[in-house]
Scaffold this motif. Structure first.
Motif, mmCIF file in Angstrom:
data_model
loop_
_atom_site.group_PDB
_atom_site.id
_atom_site.type_symbol
_atom_site.label_atom_id
_atom_site.label_comp_id
_atom_site.label_asym_id
_atom_site.label_seq_id
_atom_site.Cartn_x
_atom_site.Cartn_y
_atom_site.Cartn_z
ATOM 1 N N ALA A 61 28.579 -48.326 54.771
ATOM 2 C CA ALA A 61 27.356 -47.595 55.246
ATOM 3 C C ALA A 61 26.345 -48.519 55.835
ATOM 4 O O ALA A 61 26.211 -48.074 57.100
ATOM 5 N N ILE A 62 25.931 -49.261 55.525
ATOM 6 C CA ILE A 62 25.020 -50.208 55.939
ATOM 7 C C ILE A 62 25.574 -51.077 57.158
ATOM 8 O O ILE A 62 24.930 -51.002 58.408
ATOM 9 N N SER A 63 27.026 -51.149 57.088
ATOM 10 C CA SER A 63 27.605 -51.829 58.319
ATOM 11 C C SER A 63 27.506 -50.896 59.563
ATOM 12 O O SER A 63 28.043 -51.278 60.515
ATOM 13 N N LEU A 64 27.362 -49.656 59.518
ATOM 14 C CA LEU A 64 27.379 -48.554 60.400
ATOM 15 C C LEU A 64 26.111 -48.551 61.440
ATOM 16 O O LEU A 64 26.086 -48.203 62.148
ATOM 17 N N THR A 101 29.417 -50.395 45.327
ATOM 18 C CA THR A 101 28.675 -51.464 46.161
ATOM 19 C C THR A 101 29.316 -51.609 47.593
ATOM 20 O O THR A 101 28.864 -51.634 48.564
ATOM 21 N N ALA A 102 30.635 -51.424 47.471
ATOM 22 C CA ALA A 102 31.539 -51.567 48.777
ATOM 23 C C ALA A 102 31.136 -50.317 49.725
ATOM 24 O O ALA A 102 31.069 -50.569 51.101
ATOM 25 N N VAL A 103 31.046 -49.218 49.209
ATOM 26 C CA VAL A 103 30.966 -48.129 49.971
ATOM 27 C C VAL A 103 29.323 -48.098 50.530
ATOM 28 O O VAL A 103 29.105 -47.820 51.781
ATOM 29 N N SER A 104 28.479 -48.596 49.667
ATOM 30 C CA SER A 104 27.030 -48.603 50.210
ATOM 31 C C SER A 104 27.178 -49.849 51.322
ATOM 32 O O SER A 104 26.177 -49.507 52.515
ATOM 33 N N LEU A 105 27.697 -51.133 51.224
ATOM 34 C CA LEU A 105 27.557 -51.850 52.221
ATOM 35 C C LEU A 105 28.185 -51.419 53.639
ATOM 36 O O LEU A 105 27.912 -51.870 54.532
ATOM 37 N N THR A 146 36.933 -59.144 60.347
ATOM 38 C CA THR A 146 37.161 -58.259 59.370
ATOM 39 C C THR A 146 37.824 -59.193 58.054
ATOM 40 O O THR A 146 37.636 -58.979 56.832
ATOM 41 N N GLY A 147 38.599 -60.300 58.519
ATOM 42 C CA GLY A 147 38.877 -61.288 57.398
ATOM 43 C C GLY A 147 37.667 -61.759 56.541
ATOM 44 O O GLY A 147 37.664 -61.948 55.421
ATOM 45 N N PRO A 184 38.946 -51.082 58.066
ATOM 46 C CA PRO A 184 39.152 -52.074 56.861
ATOM 47 C C PRO A 184 38.729 -51.842 55.664
ATOM 48 O O PRO A 184 39.192 -52.131 54.467
ATOM 49 N N ALA A 185 37.512 -50.941 55.486
ATOM 50 C CA ALA A 185 37.043 -50.475 54.396
ATOM 51 C C ALA A 185 37.934 -49.423 53.685
ATOM 52 O O ALA A 185 38.392 -49.333 52.396
ATOM 53 N N ALA A 186 38.751 -48.486 54.462
ATOM 54 C CA ALA A 186 39.824 -47.699 53.966
ATOM 55 C C ALA A 186 40.979 -48.488 53.217
ATOM 56 O O ALA A 186 41.774 -47.869 52.229
#
Length: 150
Positions: free
Chosen positions: A108-111, A102-106, A74-75, A134-136
């Motif tokens: 989604a990819i991380s899922l 960008t962050a929301v796309s990344l 996470t860090g 952590p995204a939230a």
């Protein structure tokens, strides 16, 4: 005589550099605090999941993900998010909007990796949730900071 001095060089106020430095420091400070909050929130969520029976065992190698591993990953990726935010602040005309996209796309990819891991349903579901925690924390904090500093 015009606004130039005897050497022919115009006087340029130093406030542009100071303002940019202040904006970067503000963004970095917000990012650092958000990173710590994301690390704590993710680790606590993982501990809670373990307490209710999620084993976090990934079939590839049979290793169990330790709680400290959640904090470290996470860090690391939160710092990557800060670097992206700083780059967008520097080179984008709309840094907050582009950062969120960008962050929301990344995120989604991380899922995808938890879905492909072959772990049991409880572990997969917990890992998906632990990507969103952590995204939230990070995305709203950095987007707000980008809106504030520009």
């Amino acid at each position: 005589m015009n606004a130039r001095n005897d050497t022919g060089v115009g006087a340029v106020p130093a406030s542009g550099r100071t303002s940019r430095t202040r904006r970067l420091r503000g963004l970095a400070g917000t990012g650092f605090i958000a990173t710590l909050a994301a690390m704590v929130a993710t680790t606590l969520a993982a501990a809670l999941a373990q307490a209710v029976g999620v084993d976090f065992e990934v079939p590839d190698g049979g290793e169990t993900i330790p709680l400290a591993g959640f904090a470290v990953v996470t860090g690391f990726f939160s710092v990557v998010g800060i670097v992206i935010a700083v780059a967008l602040l520097r080179w984008s005309t709309r840094p907050a909007g582009r950062f969120v996209w960008t962050a929301v796309s990344l995120t989604a990819i991380s899922l995808v990796p938890p879905l492909l891991s072959g772990a049991n349903t409880a572990t997969t579901t917990a890992l998906l949730g632990l990507h969103l925690v952590p995204a939230a924390v990070m995305i709203p904090a950095l987007a707000r900071a980008l809106r504030t500093v520009t």
